[in-house]
Design an enzyme around this catalytic site. Structure first.
Site, PDB file in Angstrom:
ATOM      1  CG  ASP A  78     -40.799  18.171  -0.808  1.00 34.97           C
ATOM      2  OD1 ASP A  78     -40.489  17.594  -2.047  1.00 34.97           O
ATOM      3  OD2 ASP A  78     -40.632  19.461  -0.838  1.00 34.97           O
TER       4      ASP A  78
ATOM      5  CE  LYS B 175     -37.625  18.801  -3.582  1.00 33.23           C
ATOM      6  NZ  LYS B 175     -37.939  19.292  -2.396  1.00 33.23           N
TER       7      LYS B 175
ATOM      8  CG  ASP C  73     -32.233   5.008  -7.335  1.00 28.56           C
ATOM      9  OD1 ASP C  73     -31.849   4.448  -8.363  1.00 28.56           O
ATOM     10  OD2 ASP C  73     -31.357   5.332  -6.470  1.00 28.56           O
TER      11      ASP C  73
HETATM   12  P1  5BU Z   1     -39.354  28.010   2.428  1.00 33.54           P
HETATM   13  O1  5BU Z   1     -38.865  28.079   3.760  1.00 33.54           O
HETATM   14  O2  5BU Z   1     -40.573  28.632   1.933  1.00 33.54           O
HETATM   15  O3  5BU Z   1     -38.353  28.568   1.294  1.00 33.54           O
HETATM   16  O4  5BU Z   1     -39.633  26.396   2.007  1.00 33.54           O
HETATM   17  C1  5BU Z   1     -40.116  26.010   0.696  1.00 33.54           C
HETATM   18  C2  5BU Z   1     -40.210  24.544   0.910  1.00 33.54           C
HETATM   19  O5  5BU Z   1     -40.441  23.954  -0.166  1.00 33.54           O
HETATM   20  C3  5BU Z   1     -38.905  23.650   1.433  1.00 33.54           C
HETATM   21  O6  5BU Z   1     -39.296  22.550   2.286  1.00 33.54           O
HETATM   22  C4  5BU Z   1     -38.200  23.089   0.143  1.00 33.54           C
HETATM   23  O7  5BU Z   1     -37.765  21.758   0.265  1.00 33.54           O
HETATM   24  C5  5BU Z   1     -39.687  23.048  -0.843  1.00 33.54           C
HETATM   25  N1  5BU Z   1     -39.158  23.195  -2.063  1.00 33.54           N
HETATM   26  C6  5BU Z   1     -38.862  24.475  -2.818  1.00 33.54           C
HETATM   27  O8  5BU Z   1     -38.559  25.463  -1.915  1.00 33.54           O
HETATM   28  N2  5BU Z   1     -38.680  24.535  -3.887  1.00 33.54           N
HETATM   29  C7  5BU Z   1     -38.898  23.551  -4.848  1.00 33.54           C
HETATM   30  O9  5BU Z   1     -38.816  23.899  -5.981  1.00 33.54           O
HETATM   31  C8  5BU Z   1     -39.429  22.099  -4.403  1.00 33.54           C
HETATM   32  C9  5BU Z   1     -39.587  22.275  -2.938  1.00 33.54           C
HETATM   33 BR1  5BU Z   1     -39.836  21.007  -5.617  1.00 33.54          BR
END
Ligand code: 5BU
Length: 477
Positions: free
Chosen positions: A310, A312, A315
């Site tokens: 992930d 992201k 650039d």
């Molecule tokens: P959580 O612990 O369930 O809150 O983790 C969510 C994961 O998904 C975490 O690694 C974030 O970086 C990722 N994420 C997110 O929460 N929301 C988003 O919109 C995106 C990625 Br894109």
């Protein structure tokens, strides 16, 4: 056009009253479409005139009553809520209320009120242009098993809504159309001189202007199974993931945001049998090395899941190419999929093209985010969907919070911000339940992080999330 069964006199009286309270303003107004309109309509002010509001509700009811006797009424939030309430009270028809908030979690219902599957709901709206807001409400009503056949509005602006609703089997009833409204004002002597001239031009211009449904308009898309969608997939990893989900019977992805490599590997080993995708943030791993990736890949092969970094990327194409292929992480060598933002424009995709041509990896475009106040909304989201559609070879899908009409079945839709028992954290994260995301927001894969890796028994918890999201998927058939 199903227009009013009300008398001309009744309509005239209503129009003049609306004019009197400032709900129908005359003058020169520039509309969003750029057209100069001699008329501006804002029905929100009717809440300040309760007697008029009651008579609007009653006139709308009269307009539709002859054709359908609803079991329930539901106003499109927000302007039509008081109208629907008036109708409900005056005619003793129970009401249901649709929550407009993007988030619904825990016990919060998307549709409030008492109803049973198959009940018919009359949808009430103040005015329609393209019909998008009405369709949003219909979609949510349908998602809880309610049926909608009729929609009643006070004013039909005659700009495409009737046709759009008809295409979806919905009949539009209006108390009056824009043309009738203007004619009434002319006849009442409210429109004279130069304004009258403007009106004529306006009606002429208006006739040919159909306001298209935004590409973000929700649709109740027919169910297509993951097996079928594997065949539609245009990116090799999307194909692989659809097949994997169908055969392993899991649409659970786990975000393993741990910072020590052994902890990540241990967790992957524990939950590997339950998941389709394991999501990493490699730049948070304090003891990262190439061996870690080799070990993770071995576990992925053993338990049959894909690896999602992930990262992201955001650039220009040339820089993301380096970030993807070089540096300590050499992400292109091992990630089955990566996320990218669209702020730099569509050319960012060219930074990945060469590499993923050989590996078949997939790009996931960040169309929406789960965090509070996210700016990935509206036109930006629409543009991300367009970017995906123009690059279907490289783009395998979207990270999003809901299925939008332009997201075709070849794309995988993955949704983060999922937990059973929490509304969010102290840093802006917002959570929904697996069922809400898969069934009501109609996406494909849930991404769960802390809900699983912070649990005292991650394996058991992973099974719960897997079961909930897979049965939500199966219930859509
Ligand atoms: P959580 O612990 O369930 O809150 O983790 C969510 C994961 O998904 C975490 O690694 C974030 O970086 C990722 N994420 C997110 O929460 N929301 C988003 O919109 C995106 C990625 Br894109």
């Amino acid at each position: 056009m199903t227009t009013s069964i009300l008398s001309k006199e009744e309509i005239k009286e209503l129009v003049l009253k609306l004019n009197e309270i400032g709900a129908v303003k005359l003058g020169e107004f520039k509309l969003k479409s750029g057209i100069i309109s001699p008329i501006y309509i804002d029905l929100r002010v009717t809440v300040s005139s309760p007697v008029l509001l009651a008579s609007i509700a009653s006139m709308m009811y009269k307009t539709v009553y002859a054709q359908s006797k609803p079991e329930l009424v539901c106003g499109v939030p927000y302007t039509a809520l008081p109208i629907a309430t008036g109708m409900s009270i005056a005619h003793n028809i129970p009401m249901v209320v649709r929550r407009k908030e993007a988030k619904a979690y825990g016990t919060k219902q998307l549709i409030e009120g008492i109803f049973k599957e198959g009940d018919n709901v009359l949808v009430v709206e103040d005015l329609v242009t393209s019909g998008a807001s009405v369709l949003e409400t219909v979609r949510d009503l349908n998602s809880v098993g309610l049926t909608v056949t009729d929609v009643v509005v006070l004013l039909d602006r005659q700009q495409g809504a009737k046709q759009e609703l008809e295409k979806r089997g919905l009949k539009l009833h209006s108390v009056f159309t824009m043309e009738e409204l203007i004619n009434t004002l002319v006849e009442a002597g409210k429109l004279t001189g130069p304004t009258l001239e403007l009106v004529k031009n306006f009606l002429e211009a208006n006739k040919n202007v159909v306001v298209p449904l935004p590409s973000s308009a929700p649709v109740r898309a027919p169910f297509v199974s993951f097996q079928e969608r594997a065949k539609l997939a245009t990116n090799p990893t999307a194909n692989k993931l659809f097949q994997l989900m169908a055969s392993k019977k899991t649409n659970l992805a786990v975000a393993v945001d741990l910072t020590v490599k052994q902890e990540i590997l241990d967790l992957a080993e524990k939950i590997g049998s339950e998941i389709c995708v394991l999501k990493t943030h490699v730049d948070i791993v304090q003891d990262y090395d190439q061996q870690f990736i080799k070990d993770l890949q071995a576990i992925a092969a053993k338990h049959n899941f894909l690896i999602f970094e992930d990262r992201k990327f955001a650039d220009i194409g040339n820089t993301v190419k380096y970030q993807f292929e070089n540096g300590v992480y050499e992400i292109s060598k091992w990630a089955d999929m990566v996320t990218i933002h669209g702020v730099a424009g569509p050319a960012i995709i060219d930074g990945f093209r060469e590499s993923i041509k050989t590996t078949g990896a997939g790009l996931l475009l960040l169309a929406q985010m789960s965090s509070k106040g996210s700016m990935c909304v509206g036109e930006y989201t629409n543009q991300m969907v367009e970017m995906g559609k123009s690059n279907q070879d490289a783009v395998m899908g979207f990270i999003c919070q809901e299925r939008l009409s332009a997201m075709s079945d070849n794309f995988v839709l993955m949704t983060p911000g999922v937990q059973f028992n929490s509304a969010g954290d102290s840093m802006g994260q917002q959570y929904n339940t697996p069922e809400y995301v898969i069934k009501e927001k109609n996406t494909d894969v849930i991404i769960v992080g802390r809900g699983i890796y912070k649990s005292s028994n991650p394996k058991e918890e992973a099974i719960k999330y897997r079961t909930a999201s897979w049965s939500a998927y199966e219930s859509k058939q």
